[in-house]
Write a protein that holds these residues in place. Structure first.
Motif, PDB file in Angstrom:
ATOM      1  N   LEU A 212       0.808  -1.214   0.000  1.00  0.00           N
ATOM      2  CA  LEU A 212       0.000   0.000   0.000  1.00  0.00           C
ATOM      3  C   LEU A 212       0.846   1.271   0.000  1.00  0.00           C
ATOM      4  CD1 LEU A 212      -2.874  -1.008   2.465  1.00  0.00           C
ATOM      5  CD2 LEU A 212      -2.816  -1.143  -0.039  1.00  0.00           C
ATOM      6  N   ALA A 213       2.176   1.129  -0.001  1.00  0.00           N
ATOM      7  CA  ALA A 213       3.049   2.298   0.029  1.00  0.00           C
ATOM      8  C   ALA A 213       3.728   2.560  -1.311  1.00  0.00           C
ATOM      9  CB  ALA A 213       4.110   2.136   1.114  1.00  0.00           C
ATOM     10  N   VAL A 214       3.366   1.794  -2.342  1.00  0.00           N
ATOM     11  CA  VAL A 214       4.036   1.943  -3.635  1.00  0.00           C
ATOM     12  C   VAL A 214       3.846   3.356  -4.198  1.00  0.00           C
ATOM     13  CG1 VAL A 214       4.012   1.204  -6.043  1.00  0.00           C
ATOM     14  CG2 VAL A 214       4.016  -0.501  -4.228  1.00  0.00           C
ATOM     15  N   GLY A 215       2.632   3.873  -4.144  1.00  0.00           N
ATOM     16  CA  GLY A 215       2.375   5.212  -4.657  1.00  0.00           C
ATOM     17  C   GLY A 215       3.177   6.267  -3.926  1.00  0.00           C
ATOM     18  N   ARG A 216       3.227   6.151  -2.617  1.00  0.00           N
ATOM     19  CA  ARG A 216       4.001   7.107  -1.815  1.00  0.00           C
ATOM     20  C   ARG A 216       5.478   7.028  -2.155  1.00  0.00           C
ATOM     21  NH1 ARG A 216       4.266   6.949   4.808  1.00  0.00           N
ATOM     22  NH2 ARG A 216       5.874   8.549   5.082  1.00  0.00           N
ATOM     23  N   ALA A 217       5.999   5.806  -2.296  1.00  0.00           N
ATOM     24  CA  ALA A 217       7.413   5.644  -2.644  1.00  0.00           C
ATOM     25  C   ALA A 217       7.706   6.234  -4.018  1.00  0.00           C
ATOM     26  CB  ALA A 217       7.791   4.165  -2.611  1.00  0.00           C
TER      27      ALA A 217
ATOM     28  N   ARG B 126       5.915  -0.120 -11.418  1.00  0.00           N
ATOM     29  CA  ARG B 126       5.529  -0.944 -10.277  1.00  0.00           C
ATOM     30  C   ARG B 126       5.357  -2.379 -10.763  1.00  0.00           C
ATOM     31  NH1 ARG B 126       0.706   1.377 -11.934  1.00  0.00           N
ATOM     32  NH2 ARG B 126      -1.018  -0.112 -12.226  1.00  0.00           N
ATOM     33  N   THR B 127       5.771  -3.321  -9.971  1.00  0.00           N
ATOM     34  CA  THR B 127       5.663  -4.720 -10.366  1.00  0.00           C
ATOM     35  C   THR B 127       4.224  -5.196 -10.233  1.00  0.00           C
ATOM     36  OG1 THR B 127       6.289  -5.394  -8.129  1.00  0.00           O
ATOM     37  CG2 THR B 127       8.056  -5.243  -9.765  1.00  0.00           C
ATOM     38  N   GLU B 128       3.790  -5.969 -11.233  1.00  0.00           N
ATOM     39  CA  GLU B 128       2.435  -6.511 -11.260  1.00  0.00           C
ATOM     40  C   GLU B 128       2.422  -8.026 -11.268  1.00  0.00           C
ATOM     41  OE1 GLU B 128      -0.772  -5.109 -11.289  1.00  0.00           O
ATOM     42  OE2 GLU B 128       0.312  -3.350 -10.583  1.00  0.00           O
ATOM     43  N   ILE B 129       3.392  -8.635 -11.919  1.00  0.00           N
ATOM     44  CA  ILE B 129       3.535 -10.093 -11.930  1.00  0.00           C
ATOM     45  C   ILE B 129       4.993 -10.384 -11.578  1.00  0.00           C
ATOM     46  CG2 ILE B 129       3.402 -12.204 -13.279  1.00  0.00           C
ATOM     47  CD1 ILE B 129       1.311 -10.892 -15.029  1.00  0.00           C
TER      48      ILE B 129
ATOM     49  N   GLU C  18      20.525 -19.072 -14.844  1.00  0.00           N
ATOM     50  CA  GLU C  18      19.275 -18.832 -14.129  1.00  0.00           C
ATOM     51  C   GLU C  18      18.560 -17.672 -14.792  1.00  0.00           C
ATOM     52  OE1 GLU C  18      18.048 -16.986  -9.798  1.00  0.00           O
ATOM     53  OE2 GLU C  18      19.693 -18.441  -9.861  1.00  0.00           O
ATOM     54  N   ALA C  19      17.241 -17.731 -14.863  1.00  0.00           N
ATOM     55  CA  ALA C  19      16.483 -16.674 -15.529  1.00  0.00           C
ATOM     56  C   ALA C  19      15.275 -16.278 -14.686  1.00  0.00           C
ATOM     57  CB  ALA C  19      16.016 -17.143 -16.911  1.00  0.00           C
ATOM     58  N   THR C  20      14.983 -14.975 -14.658  1.00  0.00           N
ATOM     59  CA  THR C  20      13.796 -14.472 -13.971  1.00  0.00           C
ATOM     60  C   THR C  20      13.094 -13.471 -14.879  1.00  0.00           C
ATOM     61  OG1 THR C  20      15.002 -12.653 -12.903  1.00  0.00           O
ATOM     62  CG2 THR C  20      14.855 -14.726 -11.699  1.00  0.00           C
ATOM     63  N   SER C  21      11.783 -13.320 -14.666  1.00  0.00           N
ATOM     64  CA  SER C  21      10.993 -12.385 -15.457  1.00  0.00           C
ATOM     65  C   SER C  21       9.999 -11.680 -14.551  1.00  0.00           C
ATOM     66  CB  SER C  21      10.253 -13.115 -16.577  1.00  0.00           C
ATOM     67  OG  SER C  21       9.391 -12.238 -17.274  1.00  0.00           O
ATOM     68  N   THR C  22       9.830 -10.378 -14.762  1.00  0.00           N
ATOM     69  CA  THR C  22       8.880  -9.569 -14.005  1.00  0.00           C
ATOM     70  C   THR C  22       8.072  -8.727 -14.974  1.00  0.00           C
ATOM     71  OG1 THR C  22      10.321  -9.441 -12.053  1.00  0.00           O
ATOM     72  CG2 THR C  22       8.643  -7.730 -12.283  1.00  0.00           C
ATOM     73  N   ILE C  23       6.764  -8.684 -14.783  1.00  0.00           N
ATOM     74  CA  ILE C  23       5.897  -7.804 -15.557  1.00  0.00           C
ATOM     75  C   ILE C  23       5.599  -6.577 -14.704  1.00  0.00           C
ATOM     76  CG2 ILE C  23       3.672  -7.539 -16.709  1.00  0.00           C
ATOM     77  CD1 ILE C  23       5.558  -9.453 -18.138  1.00  0.00           C
ATOM     78  N   ALA C  24       5.781  -5.389 -15.285  1.00  0.00           N
ATOM     79  CA  ALA C  24       5.597  -4.148 -14.533  1.00  0.00           C
ATOM     80  C   ALA C  24       4.873  -3.117 -15.388  1.00  0.00           C
ATOM     81  CB  ALA C  24       6.950  -3.604 -14.078  1.00  0.00           C
ATOM     82  N   LEU C  25       4.198  -2.200 -14.711  1.00  0.00           N
ATOM     83  CA  LEU C  25       3.453  -1.127 -15.367  1.00  0.00           C
ATOM     84  C   LEU C  25       4.031   0.230 -14.957  1.00  0.00           C
ATOM     85  CD1 LEU C  25      -0.206  -2.393 -14.794  1.00  0.00           C
ATOM     86  CD2 LEU C  25       1.317  -2.884 -16.730  1.00  0.00           C
ATOM     87  N   PRO C  26       3.995   1.230 -15.846  1.00  0.00           N
ATOM     88  CA  PRO C  26       4.503   2.549 -15.482  1.00  0.00           C
ATOM     89  C   PRO C  26       3.796   3.095 -14.244  1.00  0.00           C
ATOM     90  CG  PRO C  26       4.123   2.412 -17.852  1.00  0.00           C
ATOM     91  CD  PRO C  26       3.518   1.185 -17.245  1.00  0.00           C
ATOM     92  N   GLN C  27       4.581   3.706 -13.370  1.00  0.00           N
ATOM     93  CA  GLN C  27       4.053   4.309 -12.162  1.00  0.00           C
ATOM     94  C   GLN C  27       4.368   5.800 -12.179  1.00  0.00           C
ATOM     95  OE1 GLN C  27       2.275   2.900  -9.565  1.00  0.00           O
ATOM     96  NE2 GLN C  27       2.103   4.922  -8.639  1.00  0.00           N
ATOM     97  N   GLY C  28       3.353   6.631 -12.281  1.00  0.00           N
ATOM     98  CA  GLY C  28       3.578   8.065 -12.312  1.00  0.00           C
ATOM     99  C   GLY C  28       3.914   8.537 -13.718  1.00  0.00           C
ATOM    100  N   PRO C  29       4.371   9.780 -13.840  1.00  0.00           N
ATOM    101  CA  PRO C  29       4.627  10.377 -15.167  1.00  0.00           C
ATOM    102  C   PRO C  29       5.934   9.889 -15.777  1.00  0.00           C
ATOM    103  CG  PRO C  29       5.215  11.929 -13.447  1.00  0.00           C
ATOM    104  CD  PRO C  29       4.623  10.743 -12.748  1.00  0.00           C
ATOM    105  N   SER C  30       5.981   8.611 -16.131  1.00  0.00           N
ATOM    106  CA  SER C  30       7.204   7.997 -16.634  1.00  0.00           C
ATOM    107  C   SER C  30       7.470   8.387 -18.088  1.00  0.00           C
ATOM    108  CB  SER C  30       7.102   6.466 -16.527  1.00  0.00           C
ATOM    109  OG  SER C  30       8.221   5.839 -17.078  1.00  0.00           O
ATOM    110  N   PRO C  31       8.729   8.672 -18.464  1.00  0.00           N
ATOM    111  CA  PRO C  31       9.061   8.947 -19.870  1.00  0.00           C
ATOM    112  C   PRO C  31       8.732   7.779 -20.791  1.00  0.00           C
ATOM    113  CG  PRO C  31      10.849   9.666 -18.438  1.00  0.00           C
ATOM    114  CD  PRO C  31       9.903   8.858 -17.585  1.00  0.00           C
TER     115      PRO C  31
END
Length: 204
Positions: free
Chosen positions: A13-18, A40-43, A189-202
């Motif tokens: 719940l602190a992602v927006g504040r961060a 922000r990470t979503e998956i 080793e391999a990892t994958s993360t799905i993320a969405l823009p948070q705030g006014p990202s370029p």
């Protein structure tokens, strides 16, 4: 140009504040470098912000690293941050500069930890595969290799949806133009993360 990929962990719940703190931090009068995106990470592991910045001079990246390490409020989010990782990268030399703007809105961050000595054949395989797999690789935002820590690469992709991602990958695999020849053999080793823009990202 060199890149810094910072990962900031905080309660869900602190992602927006961060994120508000991140934008204040990178826009501070003392700040150096260019912000490419904040996501922000979503998956994957949740409660994380991923921040990508570029630096024309190595000393500028070092100065920013020192600024964060010596601050009691790094990224202006110290009160909610539970962990902070800052990694230094160099871009694959044959790829164009990062193109900002609307890139689809769904981002994938893939990190491959490589076997020792695995970077040269990985670079060679990617360079040979970029053009033949153009339908897929035009969605590549950046690929870069780590300058510190374990041997690894991190590549960032942008799509309009997970469906588009899956369809493009399937066609590239079916056509035999992906993955890059000799590349998978170097992955430990391999990892994958799905993320969405948070705030006014370029990058949006």
């Amino acid at each position: 140009m060199l890149y810094e990929l910072a990962t900031i962990s905080c309660p869900l719940l602190a992602v927006g504040r961060a994120a508000e703190g991140v934008y204040d931090w990178v826009n501070d009068a003392e700040a150096k470098g260019e912000l490419f995106g904040c996501w922000r990470t979503e998956i994957g592991t949740l409660g994380r912000l991923i921040v990508l910045r570029g630096f024309e001079a190595p000393e500028d990246m070092t100065a920013e690293r020192r600024r964060a390490l010596l601050s009691d409020n790094p990224f202006n989010a110290g009160s909610v941050v539970t962990a902070l990782d800052m990694d230094s990268y160099a871009p694959f030399p044959f790829l164009p500069p990062i193109r900002t703007g609307d890139r689809g809105g769904v981002y994938e961050f893939r990190t491959y930890h490589l076997k020792p000595g695995g970077l040269p054949p990985t670079l060679a395989g990617w360079e040979a595969a970029i053009a033949p797999a153009r339908e897929y690789t035009e969605h590549l935002v950046a690929n870069m290799y780590a300058l510190d820590g374990a041997p690894r690469i991190t590549h960032v992709w942008a799509f309009t949806s997970l469906k588009e991602r899956a369809e493009l990958r399937s066609r590239a695999y079916g056509a035999g133009v992906w993955p890059p020849k000799g590349g998978p053999e170097q992955i430990a080793e391999a990892t994958s993360t799905i993320a969405l823009p948070q705030g006014p990202s370029p990058l949006a």
